[in-house]
Design an enzyme around this catalytic site. Sequence first.
Site, PDB file in Angstrom:
ATOM      1  N   GLU A  53       0.974  -1.303   0.109  1.00  0.00           N
ATOM      2  CA  GLU A  53       0.099   0.081   0.033  1.00  0.00           C
ATOM      3  C   GLU A  53       0.896   1.256   0.221  1.00  0.00           C
ATOM      4  O   GLU A  53       0.500   2.439  -0.632  1.00  0.00           O
ATOM      5  CB  GLU A  53      -0.894   0.015   1.152  1.00  0.00           C
ATOM      6  CG  GLU A  53      -1.776  -1.085   1.312  1.00  0.00           C
ATOM      7  CD  GLU A  53      -1.357  -2.284   1.754  1.00  0.00           C
ATOM      8  OE1 GLU A  53      -1.936  -3.218   2.840  1.00  0.00           O
ATOM      9  OE2 GLU A  53      -0.063  -2.502   2.192  1.00  0.00           O
ATOM     10  N   ARG A 200      14.029 -23.603  -5.184  1.00  0.00           N
ATOM     11  CA  ARG A 200      14.627 -23.341  -4.050  1.00  0.00           C
ATOM     12  C   ARG A 200      14.457 -21.995  -3.420  1.00  0.00           C
ATOM     13  O   ARG A 200      14.441 -21.593  -2.190  1.00  0.00           O
ATOM     14  CB  ARG A 200      15.863 -23.816  -4.062  1.00  0.00           C
ATOM     15  CG  ARG A 200      16.166 -25.195  -4.212  1.00  0.00           C
ATOM     16  CD  ARG A 200      17.607 -25.570  -4.461  1.00  0.00           C
ATOM     17  NE  ARG A 200      18.028 -27.030  -4.489  1.00  0.00           N
ATOM     18  CZ  ARG A 200      18.984 -27.491  -4.759  1.00  0.00           C
ATOM     19  NH1 ARG A 200      20.201 -26.908  -4.853  1.00  0.00           N
ATOM     20  NH2 ARG A 200      19.333 -28.830  -5.004  1.00  0.00           N
ATOM     21  N   ASP A 216      25.042 -37.811  -2.114  1.00  0.00           N
ATOM     22  CA  ASP A 216      25.090 -36.860  -3.187  1.00  0.00           C
ATOM     23  C   ASP A 216      25.631 -35.582  -2.770  1.00  0.00           C
ATOM     24  O   ASP A 216      26.329 -34.885  -3.528  1.00  0.00           O
ATOM     25  CB  ASP A 216      23.611 -36.161  -3.292  1.00  0.00           C
ATOM     26  CG  ASP A 216      22.845 -37.140  -4.151  1.00  0.00           C
ATOM     27  OD1 ASP A 216      23.215 -38.320  -4.498  1.00  0.00           O
ATOM     28  OD2 ASP A 216      21.333 -37.011  -4.060  1.00  0.00           O
ATOM     29  N   ARG A 223      22.838 -21.462  -6.674  1.00  0.00           N
ATOM     30  CA  ARG A 223      23.457 -21.206  -7.435  1.00  0.00           C
ATOM     31  C   ARG A 223      23.367 -21.005  -9.093  1.00  0.00           C
ATOM     32  O   ARG A 223      23.736 -20.368  -9.842  1.00  0.00           O
ATOM     33  CB  ARG A 223      24.886 -22.042  -7.403  1.00  0.00           C
ATOM     34  CG  ARG A 223      24.661 -23.589  -7.786  1.00  0.00           C
ATOM     35  CD  ARG A 223      25.756 -24.493  -7.247  1.00  0.00           C
ATOM     36  NE  ARG A 223      25.581 -25.754  -7.508  1.00  0.00           N
ATOM     37  CZ  ARG A 223      24.796 -26.568  -6.729  1.00  0.00           C
ATOM     38  NH1 ARG A 223      23.828 -26.118  -5.721  1.00  0.00           N
ATOM     39  NH2 ARG A 223      24.601 -27.785  -7.283  1.00  0.00           N
ATOM     40  N   ARG A 302      13.590 -42.388   1.707  1.00  0.00           N
ATOM     41  CA  ARG A 302      12.883 -43.002   2.831  1.00  0.00           C
ATOM     42  C   ARG A 302      12.117 -41.853   3.796  1.00  0.00           C
ATOM     43  O   ARG A 302      11.206 -41.927   4.235  1.00  0.00           O
ATOM     44  CB  ARG A 302      13.995 -43.757   3.954  1.00  0.00           C
ATOM     45  CG  ARG A 302      13.496 -44.046   5.312  1.00  0.00           C
ATOM     46  CD  ARG A 302      14.642 -44.529   5.805  1.00  0.00           C
ATOM     47  NE  ARG A 302      15.190 -45.776   5.574  1.00  0.00           N
ATOM     48  CZ  ARG A 302      16.094 -46.487   6.047  1.00  0.00           C
ATOM     49  NH1 ARG A 302      16.747 -46.152   7.252  1.00  0.00           N
ATOM     50  NH2 ARG A 302      16.522 -47.650   5.330  1.00  0.00           N
ATOM     51  N   LEU A 304      11.337 -38.864   2.073  1.00  0.00           N
ATOM     52  CA  LEU A 304      10.024 -38.308   1.198  1.00  0.00           C
ATOM     53  C   LEU A 304       8.991 -39.430   1.909  1.00  0.00           C
ATOM     54  O   LEU A 304       7.689 -38.854   1.890  1.00  0.00           O
ATOM     55  CB  LEU A 304      10.178 -38.675   0.050  1.00  0.00           C
ATOM     56  CG  LEU A 304      11.471 -37.198  -0.588  1.00  0.00           C
ATOM     57  CD1 LEU A 304      11.921 -37.839  -2.014  1.00  0.00           C
ATOM     58  CD2 LEU A 304      10.375 -36.067  -0.791  1.00  0.00           C
TER      59      LEU A 304
END
Length: 357
Positions: A53, A200, A216, A223, A302, A304
Amino acid sequence: MADPETYMHRCLELAAFGAGHVAPNPMVGSVLVYEDRIIGEGYHEIHGKAHAEVNCIHSVAEADRHLIERSTIYVSLEPCAHHGKTPPCADLIIENRIPRAVVGCRDPFPLVNGKGIEKLEAAGIEVTLGVLEKECRQINRRFFTFHTHHRPYIILKWAQSANGFIARAASDRLTPAGPMTAERTAISNDYTNRLVHKWRSEEASILVGPRTALIDNPALTTRLWTGLDPIRLVIDKKLELPPDLRLLDGKAKTIVFNTIRHNPGANPGYYQIAEDSSLIHQLLIALHELKIQSVMVEGGARLLQSFIDEDAWDEARIIINNDLDLPAGLPAPRLTHAHLQSHESLLSDTIRYYHHD
């Protein structure tokens, strides 16, 4: 006269420009209209800076400023009525003698929640509430979930091969995170990877389990996209992950959930959880306590599946590489209570977007 929804749609278009920059505040857009002409518009651009506003009213050209007190202000979320990092927007509307306000939806934040509307009406301003309410709530679904359900908004994300594996098979050699049953596997293409980094930048945090952190060694930053890095969250119950992981490099805020140490303010920070209680339940309580409004769960399988099994998710984004078949490997999670909302293709990849039923 144009339909009020036309101007509220414009408010929503403006609000979306704040994605990734205003959390934990909501995304808000505003337009000021005089006789079917927009004379001012603005949105909440950066957390801690001017609200929508304020930017809207300040954008009015000098030649049009005399029209402000004969105009209608449209705003996608109820104007604030309290002093936070900025003064109350309801007061600014009153001070500028704007006679009418059209509001998309009420603000669930306890210090606002109806008080802004009450303040405007007490000053004699005509308030219309609920224009495109569903859409206005949807754009701030993270904010609404946090304040109404007292937990973060949860997005599950993974990539899988055409035949349903998220990683290649590997030997069952022991690691600090347990038996290694899979090896790092690049599944999504470069264009999809860039999109994931955009995702992300739009979330407050990103969560992985210990095997994903170890196998991983992800950085979990943005990035490949402009925007803020999310808070990196990792589960390491016994603090066995090696300290040279990229997650622990201090380049972005990281919190390690464990059963040993508690110092969430450090970087990396440590948040202590109990061994004998539901991990997912504890995570949701902790993230609410830490005022983290959204989390993208990126793995592993697992972790997830644990969110899925406990029915603790809001969205799922599944990337499928249609050109990749793996002869064996780690099966993808099995999504339940899901509604396919949409899908899109990026070269070899199909992305399916699900909402919880």
